[in-house]
Design a protein around this motif. Structure first.
Motif, PDB file in Angstrom:
ATOM      1  N   LEU A 215      35.532  27.740  47.538  1.00 38.66           N
ATOM      2  CA  LEU A 215      34.677  27.220  48.606  1.00 38.66           C
ATOM      3  C   LEU A 215      33.865  28.372  49.169  1.00 38.66           C
ATOM      4  N   GLU A 216      32.606  28.427  48.803  1.00 32.98           N
ATOM      5  CA  GLU A 216      31.740  29.522  49.233  1.00 32.98           C
ATOM      6  C   GLU A 216      31.310  29.324  50.678  1.00 32.98           C
ATOM      7  N   ASN A 217      30.973  30.414  51.337  1.00 35.02           N
ATOM      8  CA  ASN A 217      30.551  30.353  52.736  1.00 35.02           C
ATOM      9  C   ASN A 217      29.372  29.408  52.912  1.00 35.02           C
ATOM     10  N   GLY A 218      29.507  28.535  53.918  1.00 29.92           N
ATOM     11  CA  GLY A 218      28.420  27.599  54.218  1.00 29.92           C
ATOM     12  C   GLY A 218      28.420  26.343  53.381  1.00 29.92           C
ATOM     13  N   SER A 219      29.302  26.261  52.409  1.00 26.69           N
ATOM     14  CA  SER A 219      29.342  25.085  51.539  1.00 26.69           C
ATOM     15  C   SER A 219      30.511  24.164  51.934  1.00 26.69           C
ATOM     16  N   GLU A 220      30.322  22.872  51.775  1.00 29.92           N
ATOM     17  CA  GLU A 220      31.383  21.909  52.079  1.00 29.92           C
ATOM     18  C   GLU A 220      32.142  21.490  50.825  1.00 29.92           C
ATOM     19  N   VAL A 221      31.546  21.759  49.653  1.00 25.15           N
ATOM     20  CA  VAL A 221      32.145  21.331  48.390  1.00 25.15           C
ATOM     21  C   VAL A 221      32.441  22.554  47.522  1.00 25.15           C
ATOM     22  N   ARG A 222      33.637  22.605  46.987  1.00 27.11           N
ATOM     23  CA  ARG A 222      34.047  23.716  46.122  1.00 27.11           C
ATOM     24  C   ARG A 222      33.278  23.680  44.796  1.00 27.11           C
ATOM     25  N   THR A 223      33.212  24.844  44.166  1.00 26.08           N
ATOM     26  CA  THR A 223      32.577  24.948  42.853  1.00 26.08           C
ATOM     27  C   THR A 223      33.441  25.784  41.912  1.00 26.08           C
ATOM     28  N   LYS A 224      33.195  25.582  40.626  1.00 24.49           N
ATOM     29  CA  LYS A 224      33.904  26.359  39.597  1.00 24.49           C
ATOM     30  C   LYS A 224      32.969  26.458  38.401  1.00 24.49           C
ATOM     31  N   ALA A 225      32.624  27.677  38.018  1.00 27.16           N
ATOM     32  CA  ALA A 225      31.716  27.913  36.886  1.00 27.16           C
ATOM     33  C   ALA A 225      30.422  27.117  37.039  1.00 27.16           C
ATOM     34  N   GLY A 226      29.945  27.040  38.279  1.00 25.16           N
ATOM     35  CA  GLY A 226      28.691  26.349  38.538  1.00 25.16           C
ATOM     36  C   GLY A 226      28.802  24.847  38.694  1.00 25.16           C
ATOM     37  N   ASN A 227      29.986  24.291  38.514  1.00 24.93           N
ATOM     38  CA  ASN A 227      30.178  22.841  38.654  1.00 24.93           C
ATOM     39  C   ASN A 227      30.763  22.502  40.019  1.00 24.93           C
ATOM     40  N   LYS A 228      30.254  21.446  40.612  1.00 21.24           N
ATOM     41  CA  LYS A 228      30.735  21.019  41.922  1.00 21.24           C
ATOM     42  C   LYS A 228      32.005  20.182  41.792  1.00 21.24           C
ATOM     43  N   LEU A 229      32.877  20.307  42.774  1.00 24.00           N
ATOM     44  CA  LEU A 229      34.097  19.496  42.822  1.00 24.00           C
ATOM     45  C   LEU A 229      33.743  18.161  43.505  1.00 24.00           C
ATOM     46  N   ALA A 230      33.005  17.327  42.748  1.00 27.13           N
ATOM     47  CA  ALA A 230      32.505  16.048  43.277  1.00 27.13           C
ATOM     48  C   ALA A 230      32.897  14.919  42.334  1.00 27.13           C
ATOM     49  N   MET A 231      33.326  13.804  42.914  1.00 26.63           N
ATOM     50  CA  MET A 231      33.791  12.658  42.130  1.00 26.63           C
ATOM     51  C   MET A 231      33.395  11.360  42.823  1.00 26.63           C
ATOM     52  N   LYS A 232      33.604  10.246  42.101  1.00 22.79           N
ATOM     53  CA  LYS A 232      33.363   8.908  42.669  1.00 22.79           C
ATOM     54  C   LYS A 232      34.682   8.144  42.747  1.00 22.79           C
ATOM     55  N   LEU A 233      34.835   7.388  43.839  1.00 26.39           N
ATOM     56  CA  LEU A 233      35.977   6.503  44.008  1.00 26.39           C
ATOM     57  C   LEU A 233      35.459   5.066  44.088  1.00 26.39           C
ATOM     58  N   TYR A 234      35.916   4.218  43.174  1.00 31.94           N
ATOM     59  CA  TYR A 234      35.511   2.809  43.135  1.00 31.94           C
ATOM     60  C   TYR A 234      36.557   1.941  43.820  1.00 31.94           C
ATOM     61  N   TYR A 235      36.093   1.011  44.657  1.00 36.19           N
ATOM     62  CA  TYR A 235      37.004   0.103  45.355  1.00 36.19           C
ATOM     63  C   TYR A 235      36.442  -1.320  45.337  1.00 36.19           C
ATOM     64  N   ASP A 236      37.300  -2.286  45.596  1.00 33.41           N
ATOM     65  CA  ASP A 236      36.913  -3.700  45.602  1.00 33.41           C
ATOM     66  C   ASP A 236      36.074  -3.981  46.849  1.00 33.41           C
ATOM     67  N   ALA A 237      34.826  -4.359  46.644  1.00 32.45           N
ATOM     68  CA  ALA A 237      33.911  -4.597  47.763  1.00 32.45           C
ATOM     69  C   ALA A 237      34.365  -5.753  48.648  1.00 32.45           C
ATOM     70  N   ASN A 238      35.214  -6.631  48.124  1.00 33.68           N
ATOM     71  CA  ASN A 238      35.698  -7.771  48.907  1.00 33.68           C
ATOM     72  C   ASN A 238      36.973  -7.472  49.675  1.00 33.68           C
ATOM     73  N   SER A 239      37.470  -6.250  49.545  1.00 27.15           N
ATOM     74  CA  SER A 239      38.711  -5.869  50.233  1.00 27.15           C
ATOM     75  C   SER A 239      38.386  -4.940  51.397  1.00 27.15           C
ATOM     76  N   ALA A 240      38.516  -5.460  52.623  1.00 17.50           N
ATOM     77  CA  ALA A 240      38.233  -4.655  53.811  1.00 17.50           C
ATOM     78  C   ALA A 240      39.185  -3.470  53.895  1.00 17.50           C
ATOM     79  N   SER A 241      40.455  -3.688  53.503  1.00 17.67           N
ATOM     80  CA  SER A 241      41.434  -2.595  53.606  1.00 17.67           C
ATOM     81  C   SER A 241      41.136  -1.483  52.605  1.00 17.67           C
ATOM     82  N   GLN A 242      40.671  -1.837  51.399  1.00 17.83           N
ATOM     83  CA  GLN A 242      40.323  -0.796  50.419  1.00 17.83           C
ATOM     84  C   GLN A 242      39.128   0.023  50.901  1.00 17.83           C
ATOM     85  N   LYS A 243      38.170  -0.647  51.514  1.00 17.79           N
ATOM     86  CA  LYS A 243      37.000   0.071  52.033  1.00 17.79           C
ATOM     87  C   LYS A 243      37.424   1.046  53.128  1.00 17.79           C
TER      88      LYS A 243
END
Length: 535
Positions: free
Chosen positions: A362-390
């Motif tokens: 985690l470099e200074n001023g950044s909110e997302v970690r990096t490794k070899a130039g790649n960001k530690l960023a991902m997607k999480l999919y949830y059921d749009a009809n489930s209020a609790s999952q959201k």
């Protein structure tokens, strides 16, 4: 004389009026009594096609109408339509001795020939049932005599009785209801052997089930059950308050008709009681270990996500205690799952150290970690009809941000999410184990299935070893060997953190306080209505 006749007629008329009044009073009392003996439950969806050999029908409704040869209980497999059975020494032949005197709702006898026709009807639609491994093992089914039927398998398969006990498809419909000699093209009616029979159905409005007075297990005391289609939430709560319905329970998708606050409000009244089951399933995040280029391929990243989830807060604040924190893939009340595994509690500092040791900086001023130039960023999919999952997704997104993970949230229809899972097109997604009646064998068998969790597991270092052990456990006839194999399987996926548990789901019932005999089966998909009665 004339005066006496008038007096007599007057007395007769008064008596008739009094008799009519008494009679009317009895009729009104009878109607009120009958209504008090009826359960009317809310359901967010119609019961749909009740063909027990397909998968569109309401499982709680099918559980009232149809029965299997055996039943899965807390104490193991028990007799149901089969009063006993024998298993051959090689584990490939099961001989069932059927109960005598059982009839279908249409009066047809339940016998070995009916069992044979039903199982053959299921097997003739093999592609539809390939998810259930037993369907791929059955070689033949033979009626040896009127009340003895033999099931022959291609190889030993220890979950045979467990899978025969499921809500569907291995349950029995009167062969007179078959279409074109089978059930895959539809059925003419819904005559099972169960404690209730479908009496009336108005699509997307209601379905009425009457007690089967000829039920082999004794006529149910609750004589009428109505499934009323209502939108979940405020509409269902208002219907409860107005007395239009008097019973609700967690549906076969794990969804409650009203929220926790409303349940607590009802529980505080003099009219309703809240009853909850033991854990039935585990709600979890599924991590794709095989997605090329995604940080989720790394065990360290998956472990860090695991440590960053505050399950206690999710349980208390999002579910108000109705779901409990889960630390393992299966709760300990699941067969073979009471295994000692490393506990990963909520610990952001440990999560940060794991990422740093794995080279995510985690470099200074950044909110997302990096490794070899790649960001530690991902997607999480949830059921749009489930209020609790959201809500959970937003909570988890906020939590992992604190350890330097960027998590994008994507709400989609459950069918799209299932498609993503089968194609491997995801980083993380919400899912749940198959449930108490099916586990551990069904969820674990799905580790090798491309339509389920193959992409989840195939990227781990010990994938080949895992699949080998899964194949071995399914054909093992030695109980101690099975226990050992399940322990090893659970340790592998736990250590690899590909299934990140969040909470244990339970079935919740809201019912009148006068209703007794409320209990649960070893499944989240059925309730034993036949055991209930009003005091």
């Amino acid at each position: 004389m004339k005066r006496n006749l008038v007096a007599l007629l007057s007395a007769l008329m008064a008596a008739l009026v009094l008799l009519a009044g008494c009679s009317g009073g009895k009729t009104g009392s009878t109607e009120a009594s009958n209504k008090a003996q009826e359960l009317i439950y809310a359901t967010a969806k119609d019961i749909n096609d009740m063909n027990p050999h397909l998968y569109t029908g309401s499982m709680p409704a099918q559980g009232m109408v149809y029965e299997s040869l055996v039943e899965n209980t807390k104490d193991g497999i028990k007799p149901l339509l089969a009063e006993s059975w024998d298993i051959s020494a090689d584990g490939k032949t099961y001989t069932f001795h059927l109960k005598k005197g059982v009839t279908f709702h249409d009066g047809e006898p339940f016998n070995a020939e009916a069992v044979k026709k039903n199982i053959e009807a299921i097997q003739s639609n093999a592609s539809k049932h390939s998810w259930i491994k037993l369907s791929t093992k059955i070689v033949s089914v033979n009626a040896l005599d009127e009340h003895t039927v033999q099931l022959v398998l291609s190889e030993p398969y220890y979950p045979t009785l467990l899978e025969l006990a499921m809500t569907r498809p291995y349950v029995f419909l009167s062969p007179k209801e078959f279409s074109n000699g089978g059930t895959k093209d539809g059925v003419k009616g819904y005559s099972g052997t169960g404690p209730y029979k479908l009496a009336e159905h108005k699509t997307d409005q209601y379905a009425i089930f009457d007690a089967n007075e000829s039920y082999w297990g004794g006529a149910p005391k609750v004589k009428k059950i109505t499934a009323k289609v209502l939108p979940a939430g405020e509409t269902t709560l208002l219907a409860l308050q107005k007395g239009e319905i008097n019973f609700i329970f967690t549906d076969d998708r794990g969804t409650d008709s009203i929220d926790v606050e409303a349940m607590n409000q009802l529980a505080g009244s003099k009219d309703y009681q809240i009853v909850r089951s033991e854990p039935m399933n585990t709600k979890m995040l599924v991590a794709n270990s095989s997605k090329a280029g995604s940080p989720v391929q790394e065990t360290a990243v998956r472990e860090a996500v695991w440590y960053s989830i505050d399950r206690e807060t999710i349980s208390k604040q999002i579910f108000n205690g109705t779901e409990t924190p889960a630390n393992t893939l299966f709760s300990s009340n699941v067969n073979y799952a009471d295994v000692e595994l490393k506990k990963r509690g909520y610990d952001l500092e440990t999560a940060k150290k794991i990422l740093e040791n794995a080279g995510w900086i985690l470099e200074n001023g950044s909110e997302v970690r990096t490794k070899a130039g790649n960001k530690l960023a991902m997607k999480l999919y949830y059921d749009a009809n489930s209020a609790s999952q959201k809500t959970q997704s937003e909570f988890i997104q906020s939590s992992v941000k604190k350890i330097g993970i960027g998590l994008e949230l994507v709400g989609e229809q459950s069918s799209y999410i299932a498609k993503r899972r089968s194609m491997g097109d995801y980083d993380l997604l919400f899912n749940q184990t198959w449930g108490l009646a099916y586990d551990p064998q069904s969820t674990i068998a799905a580790f090798t299935s491309e339509s389920a969790y193959y992409h989840t597991t195939k990227g781990i270092a010990r994938a080949t070893e895992l699949y080998k052990k899964i194949n071995e456990v399914m054909v093992s006839s030695d109980e101690n060997v099975r226990k050992s194999l399940f322990t090893e399987i659970l340790r592998i996926v736990h250590d690899e953190a590909v299934f990140i548990p969040v909470t244990n789901g339970r079935v919740t019932v809201v019912a009148p306080k006068s209703l007794q005999g409320i209990s649960f089966k070893q499944t989240q998909f059925e309730l034993p209505f036949e055991n209930m009665y009003f005091k």
